[in-house]
Scaffold this motif. Sequence first.
Motif, PDB file in Angstrom:
ATOM      1  N   THR A 181       9.168  -2.892   4.850  1.00 12.27           N
ATOM      2  CA  THR A 181       8.879  -3.136   6.272  1.00 12.27           C
ATOM      3  C   THR A 181       7.392  -3.055   6.588  1.00 12.27           C
ATOM      4  O   THR A 181       6.987  -3.325   7.720  1.00 12.27           O
ATOM      5  N   ILE A 182       6.583  -2.659   5.599  1.00 17.27           N
ATOM      6  CA  ILE A 182       5.139  -2.507   5.795  1.00 17.27           C
ATOM      7  C   ILE A 182       4.417  -3.541   4.949  1.00 17.27           C
ATOM      8  O   ILE A 182       4.819  -3.848   3.826  1.00 17.27           O
ATOM      9  N   ASP A 183       3.323  -4.056   5.491  1.00 18.99           N
ATOM     10  CA  ASP A 183       2.534  -5.054   4.778  1.00 18.99           C
ATOM     11  C   ASP A 183       2.034  -4.475   3.452  1.00 18.99           C
ATOM     12  O   ASP A 183       1.527  -3.349   3.396  1.00 18.99           O
ATOM     13  N   SER A 184       2.159  -5.245   2.394  1.00 14.47           N
ATOM     14  CA  SER A 184       1.757  -4.768   1.066  1.00 14.47           C
ATOM     15  C   SER A 184       0.259  -4.484   0.986  1.00 14.47           C
ATOM     16  O   SER A 184      -0.184  -3.692   0.148  1.00 14.47           O
ATOM     17  N   VAL A 185      -0.523  -5.123   1.860  1.00 14.71           N
ATOM     18  CA  VAL A 185      -1.977  -4.881   1.853  1.00 14.71           C
ATOM     19  C   VAL A 185      -2.278  -3.418   2.166  1.00 14.71           C
ATOM     20  O   VAL A 185      -3.222  -2.827   1.623  1.00 14.71           O
ATOM     21  N   ALA A 186      -1.472  -2.803   3.036  1.00 17.55           N
ATOM     22  CA  ALA A 186      -1.692  -1.396   3.383  1.00 17.55           C
ATOM     23  C   ALA A 186      -1.515  -0.497   2.166  1.00 17.55           C
ATOM     24  O   ALA A 186      -2.272   0.462   1.971  1.00 17.55           O
ATOM     25  N   PHE A 187      -0.522  -0.796   1.318  1.00 17.79           N
ATOM     26  CA  PHE A 187      -0.330  -0.012   0.096  1.00 17.79           C
ATOM     27  C   PHE A 187      -1.502  -0.213  -0.868  1.00 17.79           C
ATOM     28  O   PHE A 187      -1.940   0.731  -1.536  1.00 17.79           O
ATOM     29  N   GLU A 188      -2.016  -1.439  -0.941  1.00 22.97           N
ATOM     30  CA  GLU A 188      -3.152  -1.702  -1.817  1.00 22.97           C
ATOM     31  C   GLU A 188      -4.393  -0.949  -1.350  1.00 22.97           C
ATOM     32  O   GLU A 188      -5.136  -0.386  -2.168  1.00 22.97           O
ATOM     33  N   VAL A 189      -4.620  -0.928  -0.044  1.00 23.56           N
ATOM     34  CA  VAL A 189      -5.774  -0.219   0.500  1.00 23.56           C
ATOM     35  C   VAL A 189      -5.658   1.277   0.230  1.00 23.56           C
ATOM     36  O   VAL A 189      -6.637   1.931  -0.155  1.00 23.56           O
TER      37      VAL A 189
END
Length: 436
Positions: A102-110
């Motif tokens: 449910t969360i954008d994968s970019v946030a996990f990468e950051v």
Amino acid sequence: AIRNNGCTNDLESVESKRNAFLETFNVKDIDEFSDLLATGKIRRCNELESDSLIAAAYGRIADVLPHCDEIECSFADCALIMTNLSLPQSSKNIELDDLFKTIDSVAFEVASESLLHLSDDLPSPKSLMARMAMLRALNRRARLGLPWLPVRPSQEGSAIFGGLAGFGPPLERAGRSFDSNSQSIWVQVPSISARLRKCRGLLFCSVKRSFVDSVMDTTATPTPLSHDEYELPREVRTVRVNRLKARRAIASDDSGLKRKHSVFSQLQREMRGWSGATLRRGFIAKGHGGQKRAFKVKLVGEGVNDYSGPYREVFTDAMREITDIDSSGNTSLGILEPTANNQGGVGEGRDLFLFAQSSDKKNRFDEVSVHLTTSLSTEEQHLLTTFSSLTQKQDEISREIEESLVFLGRLVGTACRHGIPVDLPLPLGIFWKRLA
């Protein structure tokens, strides 16, 4: 209808899983919260370093999450991101995977880029979120309290603490050769501003930006309206710039022509007698696209009217000129100089520059320094080294460089006030981080 019912059921299932996940982060009482704060520090870091790293990572995560700043960022989303970062792959289950989607994968990468090198030293997600909750509460209060707190050094304006030569500036401004060793040599007067600057890493970028914006709005010089709403008021002066002559000069090999006819030099001559209040104007004329301005630009020989386009372009042209490198490897105007990596073409930051210094680095005591150095006491040597900018021999070149650097600061400050992005490639560690 069946498809809509299926989507509704999926959303309800995800929401129930999300609520169940958040229940694991519930805090029973203040004692448990205190324990979580105590264990929420990153290992092998002191408390200030740990909270600064957490605040920086939290700020980067909030930047990529939709429609939120650091203070209003979703607690549930951050908890999911921290849980994903701390759990090994073998510990992740299907329910958490559904929530992670449910969360954008970019946030996990950051988050991984910010904290993965500290993954072995990170506390539990619950303790980490407790520290984040504390930082959020601190920044909510800081946003309201910063305008009422002093941020200038206590030495500034004091002839006792900072003005050994009678100038009264703080040590960092009086001595160009200031370094960390000076903190142990000179008395650092304890003050609220000193503690605030030391803890600036705990403040979110959005809080700092809102504070700077409020300062710029408060210190803007008021400008009365013109009788004709389509005309600029007489307080908004006109600056004449010949870009055609500037381009010919920059393309030539004559350094004297470059320093005389460049856009940067023309602006500096036109504004030589201007006060700071003149550049703090932020007048918005009708039909100019909402562009704030402190002056009007007249481009000689180009036949264009300044409806905000030429105003923005002179800032861009001036910044391009000060980073232009000639055939000898030096900058055309001599205001900035390439870094060692830039000159050698090796390592990182090959496009960065530093503030230029005069080639004549002799000070007033150079003629007798060979015989005098041995007779100076340790305290006198510290004075001579720390206040080198005051004891340095001043020549015409060094004065021109200092005046140009001061004007560069005023030009960049004006561009910042008026929302004009400029490219000023200075090193992150020794320049930009000191400002932030």
